[in-house]
Design a protein around this motif. Structure first.
Motif, PDB file in Angstrom:
ATOM      1  N   ALA A   1       5.003  -1.200  16.868  1.00  0.00           N
ATOM      2  CA  ALA A   1       3.792  -1.537  16.132  1.00  0.00           C
ATOM      3  C   ALA A   1       3.998  -1.266  14.640  1.00  0.00           C
ATOM      4  N   ILE A   2       3.550  -2.199  13.812  1.00  0.00           N
ATOM      5  CA  ILE A   2       3.675  -2.077  12.359  1.00  0.00           C
ATOM      6  C   ILE A   2       2.285  -2.165  11.759  1.00  0.00           C
ATOM      7  N   SER A   3       1.956  -1.206  10.924  1.00  0.00           N
ATOM      8  CA  SER A   3       0.717  -1.234  10.156  1.00  0.00           C
ATOM      9  C   SER A   3       1.084  -1.043   8.702  1.00  0.00           C
TER      10      SER A   3
ATOM     11  N   ASP B   1       0.233  -1.978   4.290  1.00  0.00           N
ATOM     12  CA  ASP B   1      -0.604  -2.418   3.185  1.00  0.00           C
ATOM     13  C   ASP B   1      -0.142  -3.809   2.768  1.00  0.00           C
ATOM     14  N   SER B   2      -1.084  -4.751   2.670  1.00  0.00           N
ATOM     15  CA  SER B   2      -0.723  -6.138   2.372  1.00  0.00           C
ATOM     16  C   SER B   2      -0.130  -6.318   0.986  1.00  0.00           C
ATOM     17  N   ARG B   3      -0.282  -5.319   0.098  1.00  0.00           N
ATOM     18  CA  ARG B   3       0.271  -5.453  -1.254  1.00  0.00           C
ATOM     19  C   ARG B   3       1.763  -5.179  -1.303  1.00  0.00           C
ATOM     20  N   PHE B   4       2.303  -4.618  -0.216  1.00  0.00           N
ATOM     21  CA  PHE B   4       3.697  -4.221  -0.223  1.00  0.00           C
ATOM     22  C   PHE B   4       4.450  -4.895   0.926  1.00  0.00           C
ATOM     23  N   VAL B   5       5.748  -4.725   0.918  1.00  0.00           N
ATOM     24  CA  VAL B   5       6.605  -5.334   1.931  1.00  0.00           C
ATOM     25  C   VAL B   5       6.261  -4.787   3.315  1.00  0.00           C
ATOM     26  N   VAL B   6       6.134  -5.705   4.276  1.00  0.00           N
ATOM     27  CA  VAL B   6       5.915  -5.306   5.665  1.00  0.00           C
ATOM     28  C   VAL B   6       7.276  -5.063   6.307  1.00  0.00           C
ATOM     29  N   TRP B   7       7.467  -3.882   6.871  1.00  0.00           N
ATOM     30  CA  TRP B   7       8.763  -3.524   7.431  1.00  0.00           C
ATOM     31  C   TRP B   7       8.568  -2.604   8.629  1.00  0.00           C
ATOM     32  N   CYS B   8       9.636  -2.388   9.353  1.00  0.00           N
ATOM     33  CA  CYS B   8       9.568  -1.563  10.558  1.00  0.00           C
ATOM     34  C   CYS B   8      10.324  -0.259  10.339  1.00  0.00           C
ATOM     35  N   GLY B   9       9.623   0.850  10.497  1.00  0.00           N
ATOM     36  CA  GLY B   9      10.254   2.152  10.318  1.00  0.00           C
ATOM     37  C   GLY B   9      11.134   2.545  11.478  1.00  0.00           C
ATOM     38  N   ALA B  10      10.990   1.868  12.624  1.00  0.00           N
ATOM     39  CA  ALA B  10      11.782   2.215  13.796  1.00  0.00           C
ATOM     40  C   ALA B  10      13.184   1.628  13.757  1.00  0.00           C
ATOM     41  N   CYS B  11      13.291   0.374  13.271  1.00  0.00           N
ATOM     42  CA  CYS B  11      14.612  -0.283  13.291  1.00  0.00           C
ATOM     43  C   CYS B  11      15.043  -0.811  11.925  1.00  0.00           C
TER      44      CYS B  11
ATOM     45  N   LYS C   1      -2.701  -4.696   7.654  1.00  0.00           N
ATOM     46  CA  LYS C   1      -2.224  -5.671   8.625  1.00  0.00           C
ATOM     47  C   LYS C   1      -1.535  -4.934   9.767  1.00  0.00           C
ATOM     48  N   SER C   2      -1.756  -5.410  10.973  1.00  0.00           N
ATOM     49  CA  SER C   2      -1.099  -4.845  12.147  1.00  0.00           C
ATOM     50  C   SER C   2      -0.363  -5.953  12.879  1.00  0.00           C
ATOM     51  N   GLN C   3       0.858  -5.675  13.245  1.00  0.00           N
ATOM     52  CA  GLN C   3       1.652  -6.640  13.983  1.00  0.00           C
ATOM     53  C   GLN C   3       2.766  -5.908  14.708  1.00  0.00           C
ATOM     54  N   SER C   4       3.496  -6.657  15.513  1.00  0.00           N
ATOM     55  CA  SER C   4       4.639  -6.079  16.225  1.00  0.00           C
ATOM     56  C   SER C   4       5.919  -6.462  15.516  1.00  0.00           C
ATOM     57  N   CYS C   5       6.875  -5.551  15.498  1.00  0.00           N
ATOM     58  CA  CYS C   5       8.165  -5.836  14.869  1.00  0.00           C
ATOM     59  C   CYS C   5       8.891  -6.922  15.664  1.00  0.00           C
ATOM     60  N   PRO C   6       9.346  -7.986  15.004  1.00  0.00           N
ATOM     61  CA  PRO C   6      10.044  -9.052  15.724  1.00  0.00           C
ATOM     62  C   PRO C   6      11.411  -8.632  16.260  1.00  0.00           C
ATOM     63  N   GLU C   7      11.924  -7.501  15.778  1.00  0.00           N
ATOM     64  CA  GLU C   7      13.237  -7.039  16.227  1.00  0.00           C
ATOM     65  C   GLU C   7      13.146  -6.092  17.413  1.00  0.00           C
ATOM     66  N   CYS C   8      12.294  -5.068  17.302  1.00  0.00           N
ATOM     67  CA  CYS C   8      12.248  -4.036  18.350  1.00  0.00           C
ATOM     68  C   CYS C   8      10.910  -3.952  19.055  1.00  0.00           C
ATOM     69  N   GLY C   9       9.894  -4.674  18.545  1.00  0.00           N
ATOM     70  CA  GLY C   9       8.585  -4.683  19.186  1.00  0.00           C
ATOM     71  C   GLY C   9       7.693  -3.519  18.825  1.00  0.00           C
TER      72      GLY C   9
ATOM     73  N   ILE D   1      -0.598   3.908  -3.567  1.00  0.00           N
ATOM     74  CA  ILE D   1       0.643   3.525  -2.886  1.00  0.00           C
ATOM     75  C   ILE D   1       0.782   4.341  -1.606  1.00  0.00           C
ATOM     76  N   PRO D   2       0.914   3.693  -0.453  1.00  0.00           N
ATOM     77  CA  PRO D   2       0.981   4.427   0.816  1.00  0.00           C
ATOM     78  C   PRO D   2       2.327   5.122   0.998  1.00  0.00           C
ATOM     79  N   GLU D   3       2.343   6.121   1.848  1.00  0.00           N
ATOM     80  CA  GLU D   3       3.562   6.888   2.086  1.00  0.00           C
ATOM     81  C   GLU D   3       4.673   6.024   2.673  1.00  0.00           C
ATOM     82  N   ASN D   4       4.293   5.006   3.505  1.00  0.00           N
ATOM     83  CA  ASN D   4       5.356   4.203   4.110  1.00  0.00           C
ATOM     84  C   ASN D   4       6.092   3.349   3.074  1.00  0.00           C
ATOM     85  N   GLU D   5       5.461   3.078   1.915  1.00  0.00           N
ATOM     86  CA  GLU D   5       6.165   2.364   0.847  1.00  0.00           C
ATOM     87  C   GLU D   5       7.167   3.288   0.164  1.00  0.00           C
ATOM     88  N   TYR D   6       6.789   4.562  -0.005  1.00  0.00           N
ATOM     89  CA  TYR D   6       7.751   5.531  -0.536  1.00  0.00           C
ATOM     90  C   TYR D   6       8.951   5.658   0.401  1.00  0.00           C
ATOM     91  N   GLU D   7       8.672   5.727   1.707  1.00  0.00           N
ATOM     92  CA  GLU D   7       9.762   5.845   2.669  1.00  0.00           C
ATOM     93  C   GLU D   7      10.662   4.607   2.635  1.00  0.00           C
TER      94      GLU D   7
END
Length: 433
Positions: A23-25, A27-37, A13-21, A358-364
């Motif tokens: 880009a977020i990509s 895995d739909s099986r895990f929590v969608v979150w923003c690494g920037a903010c 899934k790709s979307q924009s962060c509602p807080e800082c804008g 499990i993608p690296e961004n879930e570990y992070e």
């Protein structure tokens, strides 16, 4: 991958962060979150420890963990040592066992003095109390596959090699169970060492991470952990038993309310002694954890030790997969029963496939959540993110113990029976039941 293994489609899934804008990509099986903010990095409320003593332990563990991390990263080389707190804890342990011994001698005195009459009753009561509060060594797990040295010579040889690197001796017995954990405990008067190996954890680790797991557990015996000593650990178990005896009766009647009131003083006294033992031994236990992590890196490499930490952060995914597979088998009725009796090997293939995906961004994300919550293996360990930070300070260490594909195959063959048995039990009986 074996026949019947389900491969789940991963939807990106790709979307924009509602807080800082940004880009977020994800895995739909895990929590969608923003690494920037850090938007939505921790959407769930952390579970609070119900037990007051456990909450206090975790808070104290975090404070000690932060202070010890400062010592370890300041350029010094903290070592395991017997300080005043450890000596006082040892003295309290001896006092606890002394009270139990006094109950036993008092019981014998009353028994002899009142022999043949009503005077025997106090003696019998004191002897029963002394027996129930006697120092207990760790109990051996029951109804789990055991591996003797002659059954698994290659596995024991690996353990012996790791033990030599971390400065201790090997183990006397191995039992394999379905827990997402591993531990080494001493049992019996002779202090024989037992490795309890949780197969779900073992299955999701790489070869070097498995060496790191063995190294960490064995290193506790070379780092002077007071809490793992026979005197203090047995005293702690005795005090916990005493405290259990004085737990208030729920929904009490009038008479039981009086009993609860009578129990209040000894219960608070025991809670105070338990808390004091925690304060006296926790810093030494945490120092031992940091030192064990360093020995782990020396045995298996810094990379493998850090990888083990990361796997522990996503251990919840292991539990979810095992429960899902057990529930799926239960819902398929007779077919699920046939799958269980066939050996349950598919459950390990599915678990391995899931963990590898499990993608690296879930570990992070889990690392950041762990730092926020102070995640730790249990209430006596330093927070995992502090342990990870300590490993990454300084030069990266190479592995002193390495393995190869041929050795891994031989170890896998030795564990094959336990693997099938534990997998079958999880599929048939459910995970954690």
């Amino acid at each position: 991958m074996g026949e019947g293994v389900i491969v789940r489609t991963v939807e990106e899934k790709s979307q924009s962060c509602p807080e800082c804008g940004a880009a977020i990509s994800a895995d739909s099986r895990f929590v969608v979150w923003c690494g920037a903010c850090d938007w939505n990095v921790d959407p769930q409320e952390p579970q609070r420890d119900r037990d007051r003593l456990d909450r206090a332990r975790r808070a104290l563990a975090r404070r000690h963990g932060e202070r010890l991390l400062t010592e370890f990263t300041a350029g010094g080389r903290p070592r395991a040592r017997r300080d005043a707190a450890s000596l006082l804890a040892f003295a309290i342990g001896l006092a606890v066992h002394g009270v139990t011994l006094a109950l036993a001698f008092g019981g014998l005195w009353w028994l002899v003095r009142g022999w043949g009459g009503v005077g025997m009753l106090p003696g019998l009561l004191l002897l029963v109390a002394a027996w129930s509060l006697r120092p207990r060594a760790a109990r051996l797990p029951e109804a789990v596959p055991a591996l003797l040295r002659e059954d698994a010579p290659e596995f024991y040889a690996l353990v012996d090699e790791v033990a030599g690197v971390v400065g201790t001796r090997g183990i006397d017995r191995v039992v394999v169970d379905g827990g997402v954990n591993a531990s080494v405990v001493a049992h019996g008067v002779r202090g024989r060492r037992l490795l309890v190996l949780g197969l779900p954890l073992w299955e999701v680790l790489t070869a070097q991470q498995r060496i790191a797991l063995l190294g960490h557990e064995l290193a506790h015996y070379s780092n002077g952990d007071t809490r793992h000593g026979l005197v203090v650990s047995a005293a702690y178990r005795s005090l916990t038993t005493w405290h259990y005896y004085f737990v208030p009766i729920e929904d009490p009647s009038v008479v039981e309310m009086v009993v609860n009131l009578f129990y209040a003083v000894p219960r608070l006294l025991l809670l105070g002694v338990l808390t004091l033992l925690d304060h006296l031994t926790l810093r030494a236990a945490q120092r031992a954890e940091y030192l064990a992590d360093r020995e782990t890196a020396r045995a298996a490499s810094t990379e493998a030790a850090v990888g083990l930490m990361d796997r522990l952060l996503v251990a919840g995914s292991v539990e979810v997969v095992l429960r899902r597979e057990a529930n799926r088998a239960a819902l398929t009725g007779p077919r699920g029963a046939r799958t269980a009796e066939a050996g349950g090997d598919e459950i390990w293939e599915r678990l391995g496939a899931h963990m590898a995906s499990i993608p690296e961004n879930e570990y992070e994300r889990q690392r950041r959540v762990g730092a926020r919550r102070g995640h730790s293996v249990d209430s006596t360990h330093p927070p995992t993110h502090l342990r990870r930070t300590c490993l990454l300070v300084g030069p990266s260490l190479p592995a002193a113990v390495v393995t190869n594909e041929d050795r891994e195959r031989r170890i896998a063959a030795e564990l094959a029976g336990a693997r099938a048995t534990v997998g079958r039990d999880i599929v048939r009986d459910g995970f954690g039941d």
